[in-house]
Every structure is written in C-alpha cells, then in structure tokens.
Scaffold this motif. Structure first.
Motif: not given
Length: 138
Positions: A52-56
């Motif tokens: 899981f990731a959120n780049q912003s």
C-alpha cells in the motif's frame, strides 16, 4: 555443501501460498480506509513495490508474512528441516531485500510501516504512525 533446490512437490505446494490478497492485507486495507487514508496497491514504481502506498503523501506500507520474511523471534518464522541451507539463504536474501527497499523509500522521503502477519491485533496502532510527521521504522 551444495544447495539443493526444493523438489517439485514442495515447489508446487509453496507456489500455492498466496502472495497477494491475504487476510492480513484485507485487514490492513480496511483499516486504511477506516482511517481515511487513500492508497494504491502494489506500487511497482516504488522500491520494493509496497503493498500500500500514497505517493503524494509519501507513505508506504509493507505487509510481511512471518515465514517468508523470517520475522525475528516469531513462532511462525520456522526453518524447514529439509534443505535447511537453501532456506536460510533464501530468508537471508529476503530480509536483505526488504531492508534495502525500506532504506530506499526513506531516502526518497517516505514514511514506511511494516506490518507483520502475527501483529494483526496491532494494525491500527502501526498505521496511525503514517499520520505522524517524520519517518517510521519497521
């Protein structure tokens, strides 16, 4: 001593073990949604392809199985008796790759959390660290 690869039966049995879509991953996804966190799954552009990731927002979560990633001190992190040397090398390589992925993400400014399969009861505590400022160690 020569390293012997697992026999066909063992290899087939191990191949049936899920790599994605596990119960612990589903629990993490649910908790992330409950915390109001938006994410992408298995982001291949990032080092280690975090689960899981959120780049912003610059955070990443790895969900590790205790056996495959050889969780130190965990009863699930057993070493098969047959072909022990092969498995010890495999676990060593997996741990080294995991540490490298976390290190590279942190260098890029990501907060990284590692959730271990045996720590299902601590998911909320670990994920709230994503919301904190600063880096999170696994």
């Amino acid at each position: 001593m020569k390293i012997i690869r697992p026999d066909a039966e063992t290899s087939a049995r191990m191949a049936r073990i899920r790599q994605k879509g596990t119960k612990i991953e589903a629990a993490v996804a649910l908790m992330l949604r409950d915390l109001g966190l938006h994410y992408r799954r298995n982001v291949r552009k990032l080092p280690g392809s975090p689960d899981f990731a959120n780049q912003s927002k610059r955070w990443a979560v790895f969900v590790h199985g205790c056996f495959w990633h050889h969780h130190a001190g965990c009863y699930r992190a057993t070493v098969p008796k047959s072909n022990r040397r092969f498995w010890l090398n495999k676990f060593h390589d997996n741990k080294r790759r995991d540490a490298r992925s976390v290190r590279l993400l942190q260098r890029e400014g990501y907060r990284v959390v590692v959730i271990w399969e045996c720590q299902a009861h601590r998911i909320r505590d670990k994920l709230t660290k994503i919301l904190e400022t600063g880096r999170v160690n696994p």
